[in-house]
Design a protein around this motif. Structure first.
Motif, short mmCIF file in Angstrom:
data_model
loop_
_atom_site.label_atom_id
_atom_site.label_comp_id
_atom_site.label_asym_id
_atom_site.label_seq_id
_atom_site.Cartn_x
_atom_site.Cartn_y
_atom_site.Cartn_z
N VAL A 25 0.84 -1.20 0.00
CA VAL A 25 0.00 0.00 0.00
C VAL A 25 0.87 1.25 0.00
N ILE A 26 1.90 1.26 0.85
CA ILE A 26 2.79 2.42 0.90
C ILE A 26 3.52 2.59 -0.43
N ASP A 27 3.94 1.49 -1.05
CA ASP A 27 4.60 1.58 -2.36
C ASP A 27 3.67 2.23 -3.39
N ASP A 80 8.42 11.25 1.06
CA ASP A 80 9.07 9.95 0.97
C ASP A 80 8.18 8.88 1.60
N ARG A 81 8.61 7.63 1.48
CA ARG A 81 7.82 6.52 2.00
C ARG A 81 7.59 6.62 3.50
N THR A 82 8.60 7.04 4.23
CA THR A 82 8.46 7.15 5.68
C THR A 82 7.42 8.19 6.05
N THR A 83 7.48 9.34 5.39
CA THR A 83 6.51 10.40 5.66
C THR A 83 5.11 9.96 5.29
N LEU A 84 4.98 9.30 4.14
CA LEU A 84 3.67 8.80 3.74
C LEU A 84 3.13 7.80 4.75
N SER A 85 3.99 6.93 5.22
CA SER A 85 3.59 5.94 6.22
C SER A 85 3.10 6.62 7.49
N LEU A 86 3.82 7.65 7.93
CA LEU A 86 3.40 8.39 9.11
C LEU A 86 2.06 9.09 8.88
N CYS A 87 1.88 9.67 7.72
CA CYS A 87 0.61 10.33 7.41
C CYS A 87 -0.55 9.34 7.41
N VAL A 88 -0.35 8.18 6.81
CA VAL A 88 -1.39 7.15 6.79
C VAL A 88 -1.73 6.74 8.22
N SER A 89 -0.71 6.54 9.03
CA SER A 89 -0.93 6.15 10.43
C SER A 89 -1.72 7.23 11.18
N LEU A 90 -1.37 8.48 10.98
CA LEU A 90 -2.09 9.57 11.64
C LEU A 90 -3.56 9.60 11.20
N ILE A 91 -3.79 9.45 9.92
CA ILE A 91 -5.16 9.46 9.40
C ILE A 91 -5.95 8.26 9.93
#
Length: 73
Positions: free
Chosen positions: A19-21, A35-46
């Motif tokens: 999903v992150i990819d 980047d992937r890390t930032t996206l992952s953090l954003c998804v987690s926050l949401i």
């Protein structure tokens, strides 16, 4: 417990990575510079209830402030 991931958990990690990819590919096409890390953090926050529009506004403001600070140097 041995601390090893169960097959179901391992499959979940693989799905989350996929999903992150995909999100990163979309992000790249949209020129978000996340980047992937930032996206992952954003998804987690949401996923934990943060309003996506508010999160986007914060990211934009942080970028503006960062650019302003770089200009002041």
């Amino acid at each position: 417990m041995s601390g090893r991931a169960t097959p179901a958990a391992a499959g979940g990690n693989s799905a989350a990575r996929q999903v992150i990819d995909i999100l990163h590919e979309i992000s790249t096409l949209l020129n978000t510079n996340l980047d992937r890390t930032t996206l992952s953090l954003c998804v987690s926050l949401i996923e934990n209830g943060v309003n996506p529009e508010a999160l986007a506004a914060v990211i934009k403001e942080l970028r503006r402030e960062s650019a302003r600070l770089r200009e002041d140097e």
